[in-house]
Design a protein around this motif. Structure first.
Motif, PDB file in Angstrom:
ATOM      1  N   ARG A  53     -22.598  -8.378  -0.877  1.00  0.00           N
ATOM      2  CA  ARG A  53     -21.140  -8.444  -0.811  1.00  0.00           C
ATOM      3  C   ARG A  53     -20.543  -7.147  -0.274  1.00  0.00           C
ATOM      4  NH1 ARG A  53     -22.194  -9.525  -6.649  1.00  0.00           N
ATOM      5  NH2 ARG A  53     -24.221  -9.467  -5.651  1.00  0.00           N
ATOM      6  N   ILE A  54     -19.376  -7.278   0.322  1.00  0.00           N
ATOM      7  CA  ILE A  54     -18.484  -6.148   0.541  1.00  0.00           C
ATOM      8  C   ILE A  54     -17.185  -6.478  -0.178  1.00  0.00           C
ATOM      9  CG2 ILE A  54     -19.526  -5.461   2.738  1.00  0.00           C
ATOM     10  CD1 ILE A  54     -17.269  -6.827   4.197  1.00  0.00           C
ATOM     11  N   ALA A  55     -16.408  -5.453  -0.515  1.00  0.00           N
ATOM     12  CA  ALA A  55     -15.175  -5.656  -1.282  1.00  0.00           C
ATOM     13  C   ALA A  55     -13.970  -5.311  -0.423  1.00  0.00           C
ATOM     14  CB  ALA A  55     -15.189  -4.798  -2.541  1.00  0.00           C
ATOM     15  N   PHE A  56     -12.906  -6.098  -0.599  1.00  0.00           N
ATOM     16  CA  PHE A  56     -11.641  -5.858   0.098  1.00  0.00           C
ATOM     17  C   PHE A  56     -10.549  -5.777  -0.961  1.00  0.00           C
ATOM     18  CE2 PHE A  56      -7.811  -7.422   2.391  1.00  0.00           C
ATOM     19  CZ  PHE A  56      -7.741  -6.439   3.371  1.00  0.00           C
ATOM     20  N   VAL A  57      -9.978  -4.587  -1.141  1.00  0.00           N
ATOM     21  CA  VAL A  57      -8.886  -4.393  -2.099  1.00  0.00           C
ATOM     22  C   VAL A  57      -7.589  -4.742  -1.378  1.00  0.00           C
ATOM     23  CG1 VAL A  57      -7.696  -2.777  -3.607  1.00  0.00           C
ATOM     24  CG2 VAL A  57     -10.189  -2.638  -3.344  1.00  0.00           C
ATOM     25  N   ASN A  58      -7.010  -5.850  -1.760  1.00  0.00           N
ATOM     26  CA  ASN A  58      -5.863  -6.432  -1.065  1.00  0.00           C
ATOM     27  C   ASN A  58      -4.551  -6.023  -1.738  1.00  0.00           C
ATOM     28  OD1 ASN A  58      -4.592  -8.114   0.814  1.00  0.00           O
ATOM     29  ND2 ASN A  58      -4.735  -9.921  -0.487  1.00  0.00           N
ATOM     30  N   LYS A  59      -3.451  -6.315  -1.058  1.00  0.00           N
ATOM     31  CA  LYS A  59      -2.092  -6.133  -1.586  1.00  0.00           C
ATOM     32  C   LYS A  59      -1.760  -4.666  -1.856  1.00  0.00           C
ATOM     33  CE  LYS A  59      -1.929 -10.770  -3.591  1.00  0.00           C
ATOM     34  NZ  LYS A  59      -1.508 -11.616  -4.714  1.00  0.00           N
ATOM     35  N   ALA A  62     -29.540  -4.606   0.137  1.00  0.00           N
ATOM     36  CA  ALA A  62     -30.386  -4.462  -1.050  1.00  0.00           C
ATOM     37  C   ALA A  62     -29.619  -4.716  -2.342  1.00  0.00           C
ATOM     38  CB  ALA A  62     -31.008  -3.064  -1.079  1.00  0.00           C
ATOM     39  N   GLY A  63     -28.285  -4.829  -2.264  1.00  0.00           N
ATOM     40  CA  GLY A  63     -27.482  -5.061  -3.460  1.00  0.00           C
ATOM     41  C   GLY A  63     -27.353  -3.845  -4.351  1.00  0.00           C
ATOM     42  N   GLU A  64     -27.614  -2.647  -3.804  1.00  0.00           N
ATOM     43  CA  GLU A  64     -27.569  -1.426  -4.611  1.00  0.00           C
ATOM     44  C   GLU A  64     -26.178  -0.805  -4.652  1.00  0.00           C
ATOM     45  OE1 GLU A  64     -30.509   0.951  -2.762  1.00  0.00           O
ATOM     46  OE2 GLU A  64     -32.204  -0.092  -3.703  1.00  0.00           O
ATOM     47  N   GLY A  65     -25.296  -1.245  -3.786  1.00  0.00           N
ATOM     48  CA  GLY A  65     -23.933  -0.744  -3.759  1.00  0.00           C
ATOM     49  C   GLY A  65     -23.051  -1.723  -3.018  1.00  0.00           C
ATOM     50  N   VAL A  66     -21.750  -1.481  -3.052  1.00  0.00           N
ATOM     51  CA  VAL A  66     -20.815  -2.374  -2.380  1.00  0.00           C
ATOM     52  C   VAL A  66     -19.835  -1.537  -1.562  1.00  0.00           C
ATOM     53  CG1 VAL A  66     -19.332  -2.471  -4.433  1.00  0.00           C
ATOM     54  CG2 VAL A  66     -19.096  -4.199  -2.659  1.00  0.00           C
ATOM     55  N   VAL A  67     -19.748  -1.844  -0.266  1.00  0.00           N
ATOM     56  CA  VAL A  67     -18.790  -1.182   0.616  1.00  0.00           C
ATOM     57  C   VAL A  67     -17.388  -1.676   0.265  1.00  0.00           C
ATOM     58  CG1 VAL A  67     -18.031  -0.979   3.011  1.00  0.00           C
ATOM     59  CG2 VAL A  67     -20.467  -0.879   2.462  1.00  0.00           C
ATOM     60  N   VAL A  68     -16.435  -0.754   0.115  1.00  0.00           N
ATOM     61  CA  VAL A  68     -15.075  -1.101  -0.290  1.00  0.00           C
ATOM     62  C   VAL A  68     -14.113  -0.759   0.838  1.00  0.00           C
ATOM     63  CG1 VAL A  68     -13.237  -0.735  -1.964  1.00  0.00           C
ATOM     64  CG2 VAL A  68     -15.626  -0.661  -2.703  1.00  0.00           C
ATOM     65  N   LEU A  69     -13.357  -1.778   1.282  1.00  0.00           N
ATOM     66  CA  LEU A  69     -12.296  -1.605   2.262  1.00  0.00           C
ATOM     67  C   LEU A  69     -10.972  -1.966   1.606  1.00  0.00           C
ATOM     68  CD1 LEU A  69     -14.903  -3.255   3.801  1.00  0.00           C
ATOM     69  CD2 LEU A  69     -13.628  -2.371   5.762  1.00  0.00           C
ATOM     70  N   CYS A  70      -9.862  -1.710   2.305  1.00  0.00           N
ATOM     71  CA  CYS A  70      -8.566  -1.994   1.700  1.00  0.00           C
ATOM     72  C   CYS A  70      -7.584  -2.459   2.769  1.00  0.00           C
ATOM     73  CB  CYS A  70      -8.024  -0.769   0.967  1.00  0.00           C
ATOM     74  SG  CYS A  70      -7.796   0.677   2.035  1.00  0.00           S
ATOM     75  N   GLY A  71      -6.463  -3.024   2.317  1.00  0.00           N
ATOM     76  CA  GLY A  71      -5.457  -3.485   3.257  1.00  0.00           C
ATOM     77  C   GLY A  71      -4.436  -4.382   2.600  1.00  0.00           C
ATOM     78  N   SER A  72      -3.671  -5.055   3.431  1.00  0.00           N
ATOM     79  CA  SER A  72      -2.676  -6.031   2.988  1.00  0.00           C
ATOM     80  C   SER A  72      -2.784  -7.238   3.907  1.00  0.00           C
ATOM     81  CB  SER A  72      -1.263  -5.446   3.044  1.00  0.00           C
ATOM     82  OG  SER A  72      -0.295  -6.469   2.879  1.00  0.00           O
ATOM     83  N   ALA A  73      -3.433  -8.287   3.434  1.00  0.00           N
ATOM     84  CA  ALA A  73      -3.637  -9.463   4.278  1.00  0.00           C
ATOM     85  C   ALA A  73      -2.308 -10.103   4.652  1.00  0.00           C
ATOM     86  CB  ALA A  73      -4.534 -10.474   3.553  1.00  0.00           C
ATOM     87  N   TYR A  74      -1.362 -10.128   3.743  1.00  0.00           N
ATOM     88  CA  TYR A  74      -0.081 -10.776   4.029  1.00  0.00           C
ATOM     89  C   TYR A  74       0.620 -10.110   5.219  1.00  0.00           C
ATOM     90  CZ  TYR A  74       4.682 -12.480   3.415  1.00  0.00           C
ATOM     91  OH  TYR A  74       5.918 -13.036   3.626  1.00  0.00           O
ATOM     92  N   ARG A  75       0.520  -8.789   5.283  1.00  0.00           N
ATOM     93  CA  ARG A  75       1.146  -8.052   6.386  1.00  0.00           C
ATOM     94  C   ARG A  75       0.195  -7.862   7.570  1.00  0.00           C
ATOM     95  NH1 ARG A  75       5.968  -5.589   4.803  1.00  0.00           N
ATOM     96  NH2 ARG A  75       6.331  -5.600   2.551  1.00  0.00           N
ATOM     97  N   ASN A  76      -0.978  -8.499   7.491  1.00  0.00           N
ATOM     98  CA  ASN A  76      -1.961  -8.458   8.584  1.00  0.00           C
ATOM     99  C   ASN A  76      -2.466  -7.038   8.837  1.00  0.00           C
ATOM    100  OD1 ASN A  76      -3.561  -9.921  10.312  1.00  0.00           O
ATOM    101  ND2 ASN A  76      -2.184  -9.704  12.058  1.00  0.00           N
ATOM    102  N   ARG A  77      -2.664  -6.266   7.766  1.00  0.00           N
ATOM    103  CA  ARG A  77      -3.143  -4.890   7.883  1.00  0.00           C
ATOM    104  C   ARG A  77      -4.510  -4.770   7.205  1.00  0.00           C
ATOM    105  NH1 ARG A  77       2.749  -2.252   6.232  1.00  0.00           N
ATOM    106  NH2 ARG A  77       3.816  -2.973   8.140  1.00  0.00           N
ATOM    107  N   GLY A  78      -5.497  -4.386   7.994  1.00  0.00           N
ATOM    108  CA  GLY A  78      -6.835  -4.177   7.444  1.00  0.00           C
ATOM    109  C   GLY A  78      -7.822  -5.269   7.775  1.00  0.00           C
TER     110      GLY A  78
END
Length: 691
Positions: free
Chosen positions: A136-142, A253-269
């Protein structure tokens, strides 16, 4: 602006990404999916959940309720890569849809709310992905919301999901002022103005912070990746190429998770998210070859177009134009007109059409190769979980697990002529959703529909009304109770002797019955302590089978029995009249008799409830939870609201939504997550058994 990526052939297995969007309700999964479709050119306008114009939430109920109910598959292309994406439900009642989707996915994007962080269902779907080994990768939204904080959300990922978050972006601006991100591996700034993204140097006022965050990222990666550690120790930093390669290895390998961020509603990220999907998540060739069984032996099939065909059915959908069967092709090539074998039922099916899926719209294909997710028209009987394979090379793949139903309602047609139509509609519902079950109550003659929760059953009944035009009467929901042994019995003797002419039946068994430690995580354990061969091995297996038969109905109310340890301590056989059937019958009656002699109790399903309520309504909400036999486990203050967590019996939560709204003037919300079963108090147990 589109970020440049390495070019790849979209028809190559290496250029395919099969991923799911996972999250809690209202974290923004569907909006993320819509922005991906818009950015990749699959759609020409941005769909909105609140307007009911999204591609993946195409069902009328999804648009009316504003939530995702059914997992929807879409396909798009991004810089030479084919992305097959499944937007999964976030409500706990539809966790089985998530389970079936994860079974066929290679990777996932977990979406988190920048204000709420990790929420209960986020944690549940994360654990589901852990069980399936899905990177997985993570996306911190809003991030544009008031109170949004990337660091707080990342801390909740670390603390609640017990993983290592590797943050690769730094937000530019906060809340309403959020305009872009700093890409830490490349040390470049990405700033959005509407739908346009401009790339440039890191703003001077953020440079020191960006350098510090990049150093933290390098240190985190070096701790997890040996090659990165060597370079870091040698030069004191990591090059962009080494950092991105190490992030990919750590993700796979599932040893960590890449974290990105943005605002999907505003089409950013969304552009950087797509770049991360391609850069860090696996292609079908990056995951181990699929494993199945044939003739009692395990076999592996590589994700190669020239290998024998093998695919798994993960969803069935009946539409106005026919029956669609959704298949993940694991190996080989599936061509229009092929005859395939259903490995479970041993019947053949013909593939009439192959469709590239985009929710409720489809495009014809002549063939599908290893790694692709498609819908096929033609199979008449293949169910979700079925394996389709080449008749010349049979292989049975492990199907997705189906969760046990916990809530039931009695359903009946309003008019007599609709009786047969209702039976047909229920059969179709169960075919499309294996987590629904239908049975006839032998005592009342009622048709009972069972599912994963109150909302799950509401949706199912409403689908009967809308899709089949049948008016249905619905009884009060009932939960699925269990029975268990509180205090066991030892040395119970049972002799089964039957002589009615010809060969007789004889079996003699002695069993001990004891409670099973709940920490063992098992529902039933059978052991044999017989010595001296007094009961042969084949009869011991028959005794175990008979005990399992007896667990179907308990002595208190006919509910299934769980949490039992049975030990066969002695027995005897007859040289002519003993048989496996005789011992199975003896064991079934012996355990029934033992359960009647033992002290047994009722168990009820319990859930973890998380309620977010205004400060001024906390007292009333806590009092109501206490009246519902709830046990409060935590309270957290957050920006004028209080988040209450409690463990509550499922039976006490029917109608809770309206009660919470009335106590909080419509400002309170809640979610639930199934946590298992717990003993029913004596007073409540007596009332349940009198029904």
């Amino acid at each position: 602006m589109r970020i440049n990526l390495p070019q790849a052939n979209a028809t190559s297995t290496d250029a395919v990404r099969n991923l799911g969007i996972l999250a809690h309700v209202d974290a923004g999964k569907t909006t993320v999916t819509e922005r991906i479709l818009y950015l990749t050119g699959a759609t020409h306008r941005r769909g909105e959940v609140h307007d009911g114009t999204t591609v993946t939430d195409f069902d009328s109920q999804e648009r009316d309720r504003g939530i995702t109910i059914f997992a929807a598959a879409v396909s798009c292309q991004w810089d030479g890569h084919r992305i097959n994406l499944i937007d999964t439900p976030g409500h706990v009642d539809f966790a089985d849809e998530v389970e079936r989707s994860l079974r066929v996915l290679d990777g996932a994007v977990a979406v988190f709310d920048a204000v709420a962080g990790v929420e209960p269902q986020s944690e549940s779907v994360w654990r589901q992905a852990d069980r399936h080994g899905v990177p997985r990768i993570a996306f911190v939204n809003k991030l544009d919301r008031a109170g949004a904080d990337l660091d707080t959300a990342v801390a909740s990922i670390r603390d609640r999901l017990h993983t290592v978050p590797l943050v690769v972006q730094l937000p530019i601006g906060q809340e309403d002022g959020f305009t872009g991100v700093v890409d830490l591996p490349r040390m470049r700034a990405l700033v959005w103005d509407g739908d346009t993204c401009a790339e440039g140097p890191v703003p001077p006022d953020l440079l020191a912070q960006a350098l510090r965050r990049r150093r933290m990222l390098e240190e985190g990666v070096a701790e997890l990746h040996p090659a990165a550690l060597d370079e870091y120790c040698a030069s004191g930093t990591l090059s962009e190429g080494t950092l991105e390669a190490a992030l990919r290895d750590v993700t796979l390998a599932g040893e960590g998770v890449v974290v990105l961020c943005g605002s999907a509603y505003r089409n950013r990220g969304i552009e950087p998210l797509l770049r991360a999907v391609v850069a860090y998540l696996p292609s079908p060739r990056d995951v181990p070859p699929v494993s199945g069984t044939h003739g009692g032996t395990r076999q592996r099939r590589p994700a190669e177009p020239d290998a024998p065909f093998a695919g798994l059915v993960f969803k069935v959908n009946s539409t106005a134009t026919g029956r669609l069967t959704y298949v993940r092709v694991y190996s080989g090539t599936l061509t229009k007109g092929d005859t395939v074998l259903d490995a479970g039922t041993r019947r053949t099916e013909r593939i009439g059409r192959i469709l590239r899926v985009r929710a409720d719209r489809h495009a014809e294909m002549d063939r599908a190769v290893a790694g692709e997710i498609v819908a096929v028209v033609g199979p008449k009987a293949a169910r979700a979980g079925a394996t389709l394979c080449a008749p010349s090379a049979p292989l049975l793949l492990e199907p997705p697990t189906v969760a046990a139903a916990v809530v039931s309602v009695a359903v009946e047609p309003r008019t007599g002529p609709d009786t047969d139509r209702l039976a047909s509609a229920l059969a179709r519902l169960v075919e499309e959703d294996p987590s629904l079950t239908v049975r006839s109550d032998p005592e009342t003659g009622q048709t009972v529909l069972s599912g994963m929760g109150e909302l799950h059953l509401e949706v199912a009944v409403e689908k009967i009304r809308r899709s089949h035009g049948i008016e249905v009467g619905v009884g009060r929901p009932q939960v699925a109770y269990r029975e268990t042994v509180v205090r066991g019995v030892s040395g119970l003797v049972y002799r089964h002797v039957k002589q009615d002419g010809g060969a007789g039946q004889f079996a003699h068994v002695v069993i001990d019955v004891a409670p099973l430690d709940s920490a063992a995580g098992e529902d039933f354990v059978f052991e044999s302590a017989v010595v001296g061969g007094r009961v042969p091995g084949e009869y011991v297996r028959a005794v175990e089978a008979g005990c399992r038969d007896a667990l179907a109905e308990g002595p208190l109310g006919g509910h299934p029995v769980t949490g039992v340890r049975v030990t066969l301590t002695d027995g005897a056989t007859h040289p002519k009249d003993s048989s496996e059937m005789a011992f199975r019958t003896a064991a079934r009656f012996a355990l029934r008799e033992a359960l009647r002699a033992a002290v047994t109790g009722l168990l009820e399903p319990v859930v973890e409830l998380t309620a977010t309520v205004p400060d001024d309504a906390v007292g009333g909400v806590l009092g109501d939870l206490a009246a519902r036999r709830g046990r409060v486990t935590g309270q957290t203050a957050r920006a004028g609201t209080v988040v209450i967590t409690a463990t509550v019996p499922l039976a006490e939560l029917f109608g809770y939504a309206s009660r919470l709204r009335s106590r909080t003037q419509g400002r309170g919300t809640f979610t639930t997550r199934a946590t298992g079963y717990a003993p029913v108090p004596a007073a409540v147990s007596a009332a349940v058994l009198q029904r």
